[in-house]
Design a protein around this motif. Structure first.
Motif, mmCIF file in Angstrom:
data_model
loop_
_atom_site.group_PDB
_atom_site.id
_atom_site.type_symbol
_atom_site.label_atom_id
_atom_site.label_comp_id
_atom_site.label_asym_id
_atom_site.label_seq_id
_atom_site.Cartn_x
_atom_site.Cartn_y
_atom_site.Cartn_z
ATOM 1 N N VAL A 63 0.353 -1.251 -0.004
ATOM 2 C CA VAL A 63 -0.104 -0.395 -0.243
ATOM 3 C C VAL A 63 0.558 1.402 -0.022
ATOM 4 O O VAL A 63 1.939 1.394 0.634
ATOM 5 C CB VAL A 63 -0.917 -0.066 1.357
ATOM 6 N N GLN A 64 0.542 2.116 -1.130
ATOM 7 C CA GLN A 64 1.234 4.238 -0.619
ATOM 8 C C GLN A 64 1.029 4.019 0.351
ATOM 9 O O GLN A 64 0.605 3.965 1.448
ATOM 10 C CB GLN A 64 0.667 4.809 -1.508
ATOM 11 N N SER A 65 2.633 4.826 0.834
ATOM 12 C CA SER A 65 2.461 5.254 2.535
ATOM 13 C C SER A 65 3.136 6.085 2.258
ATOM 14 O O SER A 65 4.430 6.716 1.519
ATOM 15 C CB SER A 65 2.685 4.220 3.249
ATOM 16 N N SER A 66 3.470 7.341 3.542
ATOM 17 C CA SER A 66 4.126 8.418 3.326
ATOM 18 C C SER A 66 5.531 7.843 3.409
ATOM 19 O O SER A 66 6.983 8.884 3.603
ATOM 20 C CB SER A 66 3.638 9.316 4.397
ATOM 21 N N VAL A 67 6.075 6.427 4.093
ATOM 22 C CA VAL A 67 7.537 5.762 3.657
ATOM 23 C C VAL A 67 7.228 5.280 2.639
ATOM 24 O O VAL A 67 8.597 4.143 3.059
ATOM 25 C CB VAL A 67 7.902 5.231 5.178
ATOM 26 N N GLY A 68 6.750 5.248 1.415
ATOM 27 C CA GLY A 68 7.029 4.669 0.434
ATOM 28 C C GLY A 68 5.871 3.197 0.836
ATOM 29 O O GLY A 68 4.846 3.523 1.054
ATOM 30 N N TRP A 69 6.313 2.413 -0.275
ATOM 31 C CA TRP A 69 5.628 1.336 -0.701
ATOM 32 C C TRP A 69 5.494 0.786 0.880
ATOM 33 O O TRP A 69 6.036 0.511 1.249
ATOM 34 C CB TRP A 69 5.979 0.320 -1.653
ATOM 35 N N LEU A 70 4.466 0.138 1.087
ATOM 36 C CA LEU A 70 5.201 -0.600 2.549
ATOM 37 C C LEU A 70 3.839 -2.393 1.519
ATOM 38 O O LEU A 70 2.945 -2.614 2.051
ATOM 39 C CB LEU A 70 3.521 0.153 3.326
ATOM 40 N N GLU A 71 4.387 -2.867 2.907
ATOM 41 C CA GLU A 71 4.081 -4.645 2.523
ATOM 42 C C GLU A 71 3.031 -4.816 3.243
ATOM 43 O O GLU A 71 4.023 -4.456 4.808
ATOM 44 C CB GLU A 71 5.620 -5.174 1.950
ATOM 45 N N LEU A 72 2.342 -5.027 3.337
ATOM 46 C CA LEU A 72 0.956 -5.278 4.294
ATOM 47 C C LEU A 72 1.317 -7.042 4.219
ATOM 48 O O LEU A 72 0.986 -7.832 5.428
ATOM 49 C CB LEU A 72 -0.260 -5.103 4.213
#
Lengths: 496, 496
Positions: free
Chosen positions: A311-320
């Motif tokens: 998911v896109q986030s303020s710290v880059g693409w984040l693996e969930l």
């Protein structure tokens, strides 16, 4: 869009989460506690997972011990190879993760899968020194991520805290297959704590030593990977697919994944679609998410197929989520290591075989973080958390307009009782504006205000969180109106 | 009444719970996993606790890290004194708990609180030898119950897995007091894992190394111990009270406890009553339970008052809950140990003070076991689990009379969809008699059977678990009828 700092400030200000044991100066990094609102949201995330993934596919949910004997992790391969490459300063003994240090200080991207020799050579070549004292960095070696638990007094068995919840599922598979009269395909799931000895825990919930996983392992006969009768129900589900050999993601349906043979079979597309639906119910919009196909280099050697849900986030693409076709690797390893027969009978061919596994491994704390960040809104006037109502830590707040007028407070308590099933918050402190602000901040979908008119005509003001729209509603119709509002705020089924 | 073996046999046969990692021969003792039905029941026990204790008193629920730094347990006193007295065979090195060994092999009852010297002298005096090799037993020494967790790589802080969940609550109190705008009295609660290094884990769920607690800590101003406005609602609640100086328990109301000054104040009686109500909702009848008053010898040195909630069982009176007036011991210890100010302001007297604590510490696994044993019924014909419907792992089962007749199976699936919110089980295997037996065994309150008449007249057979009574019901009225049955089977509020 919110920044990482916005989210952390909110979290700390309202105790969504905070560092554990931090009244003690030497509390270790990498441990977080969930406060009351965080606990409520985390619980709602788990309930949605049960409803939208487990119940829909009749999965079995178990809860196995966190502590497991060494032999389990010999079989799983964790004892031999679950380790990060580290380098230590020869002077001050500061420790660094070698691949990260290299990636941060050079133009290239380094990976933990590279050999110790390669990484050591790169450190020398790039002339990297200790960031703290400027000392030379020693040769790269491996530091195990396994956390040992010192249990037992008399007869001691070496034990570890599980680094992933799924090992309990693999160890219990044969027992459940028999006692629960299982017919494959069958998912078995659990949610719980797992532990990893991170070299440098950081970014609060994103990289902890002690963390939550929600894992589902679907056991199936590889011969039947395309026999999924319920697939039609999700065939048209849209996913944002990032193929390994493409630059950009592309919206495709679950059906297309099967038709174009992008996945190993229908079963895979089925679970990718259900996973997408679950994440959408968390308020993570399709266009901000992607299923990233892992190429052979990125996959574990035994994995046939893998998709990271990011998911896109303020710290880059984040693996969930790690979605992996783990083949028969896990059960085979435990069968060899334990000497227990883990095969099942294929009644059609009369052959015994070891079931294959499709895994959906969700990082719950990271998902929690991502949900907060994506729900975070602000404009000139206010900040509000547009959580789907099903995730909101409280569904409704009740305010007496003035808190020093007993008749208003009494009436508010009466209204609170009318709404008892929704466990409403009664807030009497500060101006109405401040109370709206406090309730917006934690994502309460609806506020109900009691004023002097209420005492005359039995009507109240209902205000919606996302629009700030207000309307006048008779107390008698309150329940009905709230249901509508909560449904509109993407409520899924808590009240059904 | 069921025996311990009855319950364990059922638990293992239907995987309510079972030893963890037991495909491995050397899996350590003292670790259990909950299977699917066990997980569902355990979850329902927690939900009831939330509903009947936490929500009714507006408690805050948190979820703090299991791993905590050494300093926490220096302050709490666990590092210095949370240890069992052990003796080791000088020949074969077998280890025993000295007080238990003495109690089991002499006429007297020995306690862990006795000094090492006393216990050593008693071993000698009674000429006790090693049960395995007949060797001499060494002097009694203390073995810590704390489980060390080997976390951290670079900067290492000694950490332990918490031996009770409440330490997280004490450490977070000041933060929550501030950020949650708390006014005392205020309960803070959490449910989660705790760890104790038992010398000899035994009796499955009753004495484990890794176990679940549900703990609530009520922080209050001792000056206000009698100011509980909601007490009237529970004043007439009956409790079975076993006073320390009496032989037999006696039924008394919460109001009497206050009037006769048996408890320190109204707040205590209030929480004892709520606790009693919670346990009653679990199906533990008043006459099988008692609140046993602890005399000074049994209480911790800092505790002003203590009541063990115990239930009759096949292994004797079983302690499920420790109810303790802990005074300001916990916060005072953490204030001294951490240097953090944990006082609050008494606005009326303008004095700062350290809040007092009333604790309700529930052993969840033991409660789970007791609930199973008390729900266990058998007669000449069958065995059934008369769980309160709110605790039943599945609420309803749907059976097609014959499983080889597709129209019946199709109709059964249709009925299953009608009851979707109840997540009904569809069972098509074996004779109807066997299916009833299987569903009685796990405590499903209602079975619905579809037969050939159903295809004609849209009616089904509804059978109740406890009475085996059957009646014919139109599918259209099924939901309504089931609600009635579930209410009758002591359902409390899952469907409200």
């Amino acid at each position: 869009m919110a920044t990482y700092e916005d989210v952390i400030n909110l979290a700390l200000r309202r105790s969504f989460f905070y560092p554990s044991s931090d009244i003690y100066a030497n509390a270790p990094a990498g441990f977080y506690s969930y406060g009351p609102y965080g606990t409520a949201i985390r619980r709602a995330l788990i309930e949605q997972w049960r409803r939208l993934l487990l119940e829909r596919t009749n999965m079995l949910e178990i809860d196995s011990a966190i502590t497991m004997p060494e032999d389990v992790f010999k079989s799983s391969g964790h004892l031999a190879s679950f380790a990060d490459p580290i380098t230590e300063c020869v002077k001050c003994e500061s420790t660094y993760r070698a691949d990260q240090l290299l990636t941060d200080h050079t133009e290239k991207e380094y990976k933990e899968a590279q050999s110790d020799e390669e990484l050591t050579a790169a450190l020398v070549e790039n002339k990297l020194k200790c960031g703290k004292c400027g000392g030379a960095l020693g040769p790269v070696k491996r530091s195990s991520l396994m956390v040992k638990a010192d249990v037992g007094v008399a007869k001691k068995t070496n034990c570890y805290l599980r680094p992933e919840t799924c090992q309990g599922i693999f160890c219990d598979f044969a027992k459940l297959y028999k006692t629960m009269r299982v017919k494959l395909p069958q998912g078995i799931a659990q949610v719980g704590k797992a532990f990893r000895n991170e070299i440098s825990p950081r970014q609060t919930l994103l990289r902890q030593v002690e963390f939550y996983q929600m894992e589902a392992e679907v056991f199936f006969n590889p011969r039947e990977i395309n026999d999924v009768s319920e697939f039609d129900a999700v065939r048209d589900t849209k996913l944002n697919i990032q193929l390994a050999d493409q630059d950009k993601p592309k919206i495709m349906t679950a059906g297309e994944l099967v038709e174009k043979k992008i996945v190993s079979g229908t079963l895979v597309a089925h679970y990718l679609a259900l996973t997408q639906q679950l994440m959408a119910s968390y308020g993570l919009a399709l266009e901000h998410c992607r299923f990233r196909q892992l190429d052979e280099d990125e996959r574990a050697f035994y994995a046939k197929e893998g998709w990271d849900f990011e998911v896109q986030s303020s710290v880059g693409w984040l693996e969930l989520i790690a979605n992996n076709y783990r083949t028969d690797y896990d059960l085979k390893g435990h069968q060899e290591g334990s000497g227990t027969d883990l095969t099942v009978l294929d009644e059609e061919t009369n052959n015994k075989y070891i079931p294959h596994v499709w895994e959906i491994s969700i990082g719950l704390d990271r998902t929690f973080y991502a949900v907060l960040e994506h729900a975070y809104n602000k404009d000139d006037k206010r900040m509000w958390l547009s959580l789907p109502a099903v995730l909101a830590p409280r569904k409704v707040a009740v305010f007496p307009l003035l808190s020093n007028k007993p008749p208003l407070v009494e009436k508010a308590k009466e209204v609170q009782k009318v709404l008892l099933g929704l466990n409403p918050v009664l807030d009497t402190r500060g101006s109405i504006g401040k109370r709206y602000a406090r309730s917006d901040e934690i994502g309460i979908p609806v506020c109900v205000t009691i004023d002097f008119d209420t005492l005359e005509d039995e009507t109240v003001t209902v205000r919606e969180r996302d629009t700030t729209e207000q309307k006048r509603v008779p107390i008698q119709e309150l329940w009905k109106v709230l249901e509508d509002v909560l449904v509109r705020a993407k409520r899924l089924s808590t009240l059904q």
